[in-house]
Design a protein around this motif. Structure first.
Motif, PDB file in Angstrom:
ATOM      1  N   PHE A  73      28.308 -19.433  25.425  1.00 25.17           N
ATOM      2  CA  PHE A  73      26.956 -18.973  25.727  1.00 25.17           C
ATOM      3  C   PHE A  73      26.129 -20.165  26.215  1.00 25.17           C
ATOM      4  CE2 PHE A  73      26.496 -20.847  21.602  1.00 25.17           C
ATOM      5  CZ  PHE A  73      25.189 -21.321  21.553  1.00 25.17           C
ATOM      6  N   ALA A  74      24.921 -19.889  26.681  1.00 19.46           N
ATOM      7  CA  ALA A  74      24.002 -20.943  27.099  1.00 19.46           C
ATOM      8  C   ALA A  74      22.566 -20.436  26.990  1.00 19.46           C
ATOM      9  CB  ALA A  74      24.286 -21.377  28.537  1.00 19.46           C
ATOM     10  N   SER A  75      21.658 -21.340  26.730  1.00 16.85           N
ATOM     11  CA  SER A  75      20.253 -20.963  26.597  1.00 16.85           C
ATOM     12  C   SER A  75      19.682 -20.477  27.931  1.00 16.85           C
ATOM     13  CB  SER A  75      19.431 -22.149  26.086  1.00 16.85           C
ATOM     14  OG  SER A  75      19.454 -23.212  27.027  1.00 16.85           O
ATOM     15  N   TRP A  76      20.219 -20.943  29.033  1.00 11.38           N
ATOM     16  CA  TRP A  76      19.716 -20.582  30.358  1.00 11.38           C
ATOM     17  C   TRP A  76      20.354 -19.305  30.892  1.00 11.38           C
ATOM     18  CZ3 TRP A  76      24.159 -20.577  33.045  1.00 11.38           C
ATOM     19  CH2 TRP A  76      25.160 -21.480  32.665  1.00 11.38           C
ATOM     20  N   CYS A  77      21.193 -18.667  30.106  1.00  4.21           N
ATOM     21  CA  CYS A  77      21.975 -17.502  30.529  1.00  4.21           C
ATOM     22  C   CYS A  77      21.253 -16.199  30.150  1.00  4.21           C
ATOM     23  CB  CYS A  77      23.349 -17.584  29.864  1.00  4.21           C
ATOM     24  SG  CYS A  77      24.306 -16.072  29.871  1.00  4.21           S
ATOM     25  N   ALA A  78      20.765 -15.467  31.147  1.00  2.00           N
ATOM     26  CA  ALA A  78      20.073 -14.194  30.891  1.00  2.00           C
ATOM     27  C   ALA A  78      20.996 -13.147  30.257  1.00  2.00           C
ATOM     28  CB  ALA A  78      19.450 -13.665  32.169  1.00  2.00           C
ATOM     29  N   PRO A  79      22.239 -12.969  30.732  1.00  2.00           N
ATOM     30  CA  PRO A  79      23.124 -12.001  30.075  1.00  2.00           C
ATOM     31  C   PRO A  79      23.437 -12.351  28.613  1.00  2.00           C
ATOM     32  CG  PRO A  79      23.944 -12.493  32.263  1.00  2.00           C
ATOM     33  CD  PRO A  79      22.831 -13.467  31.977  1.00  2.00           C
ATOM     34  N   CYS A  80      23.349 -13.638  28.256  1.00  2.00           N
ATOM     35  CA  CYS A  80      23.574 -14.029  26.861  1.00  2.00           C
ATOM     36  C   CYS A  80      22.478 -13.449  25.971  1.00  2.00           C
ATOM     37  CB  CYS A  80      23.615 -15.546  26.733  1.00  2.00           C
ATOM     38  SG  CYS A  80      25.003 -16.321  27.583  1.00  2.00           S
TER      39      CYS A  80
END
Length: 180
Positions: A73-80
């Motif tokens: 995952f990533a903080s910049w990831c909208a689907p996350c």
């Protein structure tokens, strides 16, 4: 046949090739969202990542003898963000042992993200360079992998987990692997 006549056939050959390509893409049984993994049924890549906020490092050795799920995952990831409530529900119900890998993210940003959207992970490793993700064959975040008791990858889900994927894929996999 002269070259001039052959040139007139070139558009026809191109059209037939293009039509065959589209026919294959539209035929039943072809799923363009399915991204096969060469690592299915093979050992998970070895890694050692720093733990988030100075926590214990996360390594593939932590998974020995248990069925676990690894979520990139990533903080910049909208689907996350879209996936987060589903992961939180799975963690709250203690359905799976879930570990997180923060992909190409700054630890401070990953920490802020987990505080805002919830932290469903037992532990989080930080993959700032993306090397671990490359070794797993990650196309983009989020991606989730199931690793069996012997350390082999048994399942991969590309994109955010959905309630349908949990019911139709994840839960039957847990039974198959003897984890539920």
């Amino acid at each position: 046949m002269t070259w001039r006549r052959a040139l007139y056939l070139l558009p026809l050959v191109g059209f037939v090739a293009l039509a065959a390509y589209f026919f294959y893409g539209l035929s039943s049984g072809y799923n363009p969202e399915l991204l096969p993994s060469a690592l299915i049924d093979k050992p998970a890549p070895q890694f050692q990542l720093a733990g988030l906020n100075g926590a214990v490092p996360l390594t593939n050795q932590d998974f020995t003898g248990q069925v676990v799920f690894v979520n990139f995952f990533a903080s910049w990831c909208a689907p996350c963000r879209e996936e987060s409530p589903i992961l939180m529900d799975l963690a709250r119900r203690n359905v799976i042992q879930l570990y997180g890998i923060a992909y190409k993210d700054k630890p401070a940003d990953a920490t802020k993200y987990l505080k805002e959207y919830g932290d469903p992970y037992r532990r989080v490793g930080v993959d700032e360079t993306g090397r671990t993700a490359i070794n797993f064959g990650v196309y983009g975040v989020p991606e989730t992998y199931a690793i069996d008791r012997n350390g082999h990858i048994r399942w991969r889900f590309v994109g955010p987990l959905t309630p349908q994927a949990v019911q139709s894929q994840l839960m039957p996999l847990l039974k198959k692997l003897g984890a539920s």
